[in-house]
Design an enzyme around this catalytic site. Structure first.
Site, PDB file in Angstrom:
ATOM      1  N   GLU A 184     -15.864  13.370  22.754  1.00 51.38           N
ATOM      2  CA  GLU A 184     -14.623  14.066  22.398  1.00 51.38           C
ATOM      3  C   GLU A 184     -13.513  13.015  22.368  1.00 51.38           C
ATOM      4  O   GLU A 184     -13.014  12.646  21.314  1.00 51.38           O
ATOM      5  CB  GLU A 184     -14.308  15.169  23.410  1.00 51.38           C
ATOM      6  CG  GLU A 184     -13.011  15.928  23.107  1.00 51.38           C
ATOM      7  CD  GLU A 184     -12.609  16.903  24.213  1.00 51.38           C
ATOM      8  OE1 GLU A 184     -11.776  17.769  23.923  1.00 51.38           O
ATOM      9  OE2 GLU A 184     -13.104  16.788  25.351  1.00 51.38           O
ATOM     10  N   ASP A 233     -13.881  26.828  23.321  1.00 50.32           N
ATOM     11  CA  ASP A 233     -13.535  25.885  24.390  1.00 50.32           C
ATOM     12  C   ASP A 233     -12.666  26.528  25.469  1.00 50.32           C
ATOM     13  O   ASP A 233     -13.173  27.085  26.430  1.00 50.32           O
ATOM     14  CB  ASP A 233     -12.860  24.645  23.790  1.00 50.32           C
ATOM     15  CG  ASP A 233     -12.944  23.422  24.684  1.00 50.32           C
ATOM     16  OD1 ASP A 233     -13.500  23.525  25.789  1.00 50.32           O
ATOM     17  OD2 ASP A 233     -12.466  22.353  24.288  1.00 50.32           O
ATOM     18  N   HIS A 272     -15.086  27.680  28.490  1.00 50.44           N
ATOM     19  CA  HIS A 272     -14.759  27.552  29.914  1.00 50.44           C
ATOM     20  C   HIS A 272     -14.061  28.833  30.348  1.00 50.44           C
ATOM     21  O   HIS A 272     -12.973  29.149  29.853  1.00 50.44           O
ATOM     22  CB  HIS A 272     -13.848  26.349  30.140  1.00 50.44           C
ATOM     23  CG  HIS A 272     -14.437  25.050  29.695  1.00 50.44           C
ATOM     24  ND1 HIS A 272     -15.182  24.244  30.536  1.00 50.44           N
ATOM     25  CD2 HIS A 272     -14.423  24.431  28.488  1.00 50.44           C
ATOM     26  CE1 HIS A 272     -15.584  23.169  29.868  1.00 50.44           C
ATOM     27  NE2 HIS A 272     -15.141  23.264  28.619  1.00 50.44           N
TER      28      HIS A 272
END
Length: 339
Positions: free
Chosen positions: A200, A278, A19
């Site tokens: 997740e 991430d 991200h």
């Protein structure tokens, strides 16, 4: 022969789960807040860094969205993206497939064009000057409505030549993939590839929904899929790539200790698992840091590290010819570092 850590640092690799807003380092956040005269609830870089100590996904998201407030101008999005790409270059990341969260900006009054033009300009410069290829994935925020996602898809329409796929992120629990069936179908009809965060914090059923209802091309995270034998078999048989994020899993308590991380189990079960960072500025490390954490905690072997690097290209959205080129780079690197 180099040590395993040194060997892995130089191994060509791709990153498929990043991200961009999650690569905003405290120093950069503080500098942008001053540049744009945005008042933060922190008086120093150290205070921001201390705030990065959170206990779960929601606490992380709270500071993540607060940090976004400093991103105001096209230059901010360019600088954010270029800083990440320079870290990729240092880690020998050769290809990136990155997420951005337009709703986190447009809801603050930042035009969609400002966001995507800044990011795209940096990605193009990274391709030209750093030799890093890329794909850009637009994520929908799952805590918002599907109507909001449709509005974002509409705003993206003039820029479709810059966007390669859509994703689904933010708070997973209580926001199943089934909430976004229609907008994902619309995105697919527009020629966009589809990925989604699932498994997740959410249960294995969320993974099944992402596969069955959203018709995803790749699964982001997917840890909890291991709780279902039938799901593991399906993912393995179809070679659906899993974009696994070890340091993120530790920071968000998906695993209690890095020594408990299931990455080796995934490989042993034939899953197309990959290693990714991430939100690296929040979770304690970029891609090589994730590999090193696995080497130090689960005794990741040289063969497993090579497999994970190869998986990162095999699981990418590159063409078969491009994948082959990068896989050849890995083989050449292995040959150079065998004796």
């Amino acid at each position: 022969m180099p040590s395993l850590i040194d060997f892995v640092r130089g191994l060509p690799k791709a990153e498929l789960h990043l991200h961009l807003e999650g690569s905003l380092e405290p120093e950069q956040m503080f500098a942008m807040s001053e540049r744009n005269r945005i008042k933060l609830p922190y008086s120093s870089v150290d205070e921001i860094r201390n705030a990065y100590n959170f206990n779960n996904l929601q606490e992380f998201l709270d500071i993540y969205y607060a940090g976004m407030s400093v991103l105001q101008q096209e230059e901010d999005f360019y600088d954010l993206t270029m800083a990440y790409l320079k870290r990729c270059k240092a880690d020998n990341v050769r290809h990136v497939e990155v997420f951005f969260d337009p709703q986190g900006h447009t809801e603050r009054g930042i035009p969609f064009s400002v966001v995507i033009n800044g990011i795209n300009r940096a990605l193009e410069d990274g391709k030209k000057h750093l030799n890093i290829s890329y794909k850009l994935i637009m994520s929908f925020l799952r805590h918002l409505s599907e109507a909001d996602a449709f509005e974002t898809l509409k705003q993206a329409t003039p820029y479709l030549e810059l966007i390669h796929g859509v994703g689904l992120d933010s708070s997973e629990l209580g926001h199943p993939p089934s909430k976004f069936v229609n907008v994902f179908k619309a995105a697919g009809d527009m020629g966009l590839l589809r990925v989604a965060h699932a498994g997740e914090e959410g249960p294995p059923s969320y993974v099944e929904e992402a596969l069955d209802l959203l018709d995803i091309d790749r699964l982001d995270h997917g840890n909890r899929a291991l709780e279902s034998d039938s799901l593991v078999t399906r993912l393995a048989n179809n070679q659906i790539a899993l974009t696994v994020c070890p340091l993120s899993n530790l920071k968000l308590c998906v695993v209690n200790d890095m020594s408990d991380h299931p990455i080796q189990t995934m490989l042993e079960k034939g899953l197309l698992a990959t290693v990714n960072s991430d939100d690296p500025s929040y979770f304690g490390g970029y891609i090589n840091d994730n590999y090193v954490a696995l080497i130090e905690s689960v005794d990741l072997t040289r063969e497993q590290a090579i497999q994970l690097a190869k998986n990162s290209f095999s699981g990418s959205f590159l063409s078969p010819q491009e994948k082959s080129k990068y896989l050849d780079e890995i083989d050449a690197y292995i040959t150079q570092n065998t004796h």
